[in-house]
Write a protein that holds these residues in place. Structure first.
Motif, mmCIF file in Angstrom:
data_model
loop_
_atom_site.group_PDB
_atom_site.id
_atom_site.type_symbol
_atom_site.label_atom_id
_atom_site.label_comp_id
_atom_site.label_asym_id
_atom_site.label_seq_id
_atom_site.Cartn_x
_atom_site.Cartn_y
_atom_site.Cartn_z
ATOM 1 N N THR A 50 -0.478 3.874 -1.310
ATOM 2 C CA THR A 50 -1.500 4.859 -1.644
ATOM 3 C C THR A 50 -1.658 5.871 -0.521
ATOM 4 O O THR A 50 -1.024 5.758 0.525
ATOM 5 C CB THR A 50 -2.851 4.165 -1.865
ATOM 6 O OG1 THR A 50 -3.215 3.533 -0.637
ATOM 7 C CG2 THR A 50 -2.752 3.140 -2.947
ATOM 8 N N GLY A 51 -2.477 6.830 -0.767
ATOM 9 C CA GLY A 51 -2.761 7.802 0.274
ATOM 10 C C GLY A 51 -1.780 8.956 0.280
ATOM 11 O O GLY A 51 -1.808 9.795 1.168
ATOM 12 N N ASN B 258 0.835 -1.187 0.000
ATOM 13 C CA ASN B 258 0.000 0.000 0.000
ATOM 14 C C ASN B 258 0.874 1.242 0.000
ATOM 15 O O ASN B 258 1.380 1.644 1.037
ATOM 16 C CB ASN B 258 -0.909 -0.016 1.231
ATOM 17 C CG ASN B 258 -1.972 1.045 1.143
ATOM 18 O OD1 ASN B 258 -1.992 1.826 0.203
ATOM 19 N ND2 ASN B 258 -2.852 1.056 2.137
HETATM 20 C C1 NAG Z 1 -4.024 1.964 2.238
HETATM 21 O O1 NAG Z 1 -3.909 3.386 2.409
HETATM 22 C C2 NAG Z 1 -5.152 4.059 2.448
HETATM 23 C C3 NAG Z 1 -4.895 5.548 2.500
HETATM 24 O O2 NAG Z 1 -4.023 5.876 3.558
HETATM 25 C C4 NAG Z 1 -5.950 3.562 3.661
HETATM 26 O O3 NAG Z 1 -7.212 4.198 3.700
HETATM 27 C C5 NAG Z 1 -6.150 2.066 3.534
HETATM 28 O O4 NAG Z 1 -6.805 1.578 4.688
HETATM 29 C C6 NAG Z 1 -4.821 1.358 3.388
HETATM 30 N N1 NAG Z 1 -5.054 -0.054 3.142
HETATM 31 C C7 NAG Z 1 -4.344 -1.007 3.735
HETATM 32 C C8 NAG Z 1 -4.674 -2.409 3.341
HETATM 33 O O5 NAG Z 1 -3.461 -0.754 4.549
#
Ligand code: NAG
Ligand code: NAG
Ligand code: NAG
Ligand code: NAG
Ligand code: NAG
Ligand code: NAG
Ligand code: NAG
Length: 236
Positions: A132-133, A130
């Motif tokens: 992302t974010g 991950n």
């Molecule tokens: C991945 O990152 C996003 C944004 O920060 C978050 O909302 C999400 O829960 C994360 N997913 C995992 C599997 O860690």
């Protein structure tokens, strides 16, 4: 949306790196004796990202926690029952904020590593990671590193490919890809233990040889760097 975009982007980068490396004309290249050319053609955003700045101006790697171990066991004077060599280190790049683990195993005594085979370091962002974010990503999203080691010469060679992603993810025009090659001499501190059965009989071990070496952190300087803009590569 950004989250999905980044994951797709990462997948695309990983899938296309091989064609990219060969298909994209490099816009700069350098060897030890000449500065990178055409840096001024990049847009300001790309040039000023920390990752790109460092890649251009002060790139080096560090091999941390380097060790080599080997074990050779004879079960009879003529039968080598075990021959196992391993090498390991963690690779850092001054432009990147993560570490890659590099490890290889060889079954070819007695030096095990002869500088003729390239091994792959761990992918720092395996599928599913991950990342992302981070809406405005200015750090690289992937790196691929390979190494080879010559035990008798004490020579470590590293090639790495990485990307410094710009924050214009839609066009991808800010992103720059790099690949570079470096080499270093490694001075190993070794502890060698040899044991030979003084009164060997069939069914017993005949001899064992173990070697356990470590090196201080080793700085690896690039002798070649190439960079190119990732136009098609990061557009999705
Ligand atoms: C991945 O990152 C996003 C944004 O920060 C978050 O909302 C999400 O829960 C994360 N997913 C995992 C599997 O860690
Ligand atoms: C770097 O990429 C160029 C293509 O842009 C390729 O020709 C070259 O072989 C690559 N070098 C390394 C060390 O991967
Ligand atoms: C090397 O990487 C491994 C695996 O990521 C980690 O467990 C270890 O602590 C690292 N060692 C150093 C010296 O950074
Ligand atoms: C991302 O960049 C946009 C436009 O430059 C800016 O408005 C926004 O605040 C930035 N977001 C973050 C988390 O830095
Ligand atoms: C590593 O780079 C060197 C020199 O740039 C090149 O000759 C070699 O083929 C590269 N090896 C791999 C596996 O990319
Ligand atoms: C490694 O050592 C050899 C022999 O002393 C020397 O020629 C070479 O320049 C050294 N390489 C590096 C990267 O320091
Ligand atoms: C090796 O480098 C790491 C990270 O920079 C540092 O934490 C460690 O203390 C260094 N080890 C030695 C022996 O200098």
């Amino acid at each position: 949306m950004v989250a999905i975009t980044l994951l797709h982007l990462l997948g695309l980068l990983l899938a296309t790196i091989t064609p990219l490396v060969y298909a994209m004309p490099s816009i700069f290249s350098r060897n030890k004796n000449s500065p990178l050319q055409r840096k001024d053609t990049l847009n300001e955003a790309a040039k000023s990202s920390t990752c790109a700045e460092t890649s251009f101006d002060s790139l080096s790697w560090t091999a941390q926690d380097f060790w080599f171990r080997s074990s050779v066991i004879f079960s009879t004077p003529a039968h080598r029952a075990v021959a196992d060599g391993e090498v390991s280190f963690n690779l850092t790049n001054t432009a990147l904020d993560y570490t890659q683990s590099c490890y290889a195993r060889s079954l070819s005594p007695t030096d095990f590593f002869y500088g003729n085979e390239w091994y792959t370091c761990d992918e720092p962002f395996p599928t599913g990671t991950n990342i992302t974010g981070a809406p405005n990503i200015t750090v690289p999203a992937f790196a691929m590193a390979v190494f080879r080691f010559d035990r008798s010469a004490g020579k470590l060679d590293v090639n790495q490919t990485w990307a410094c992603l710009g924050d214009d993810l839609d066009g991808g025009r800010d992103s720059i890809f790099f690949n570079a090659s470096g080499t270093a001499n490694i001075s190993l501190q070794c502890d060698s233990q040899r044991w030979q059965n003084p009164d060997w009989k069939m069914g017993q071990l005949y001899s064992t040889d173990t070697v356990d070496c470590a090196a201080k952190n080793v700085t690896i300087f690039p002798f070649q760097i190439q960079a190119w803009e990732g136009l098609g590569g990061v557009s999705i």
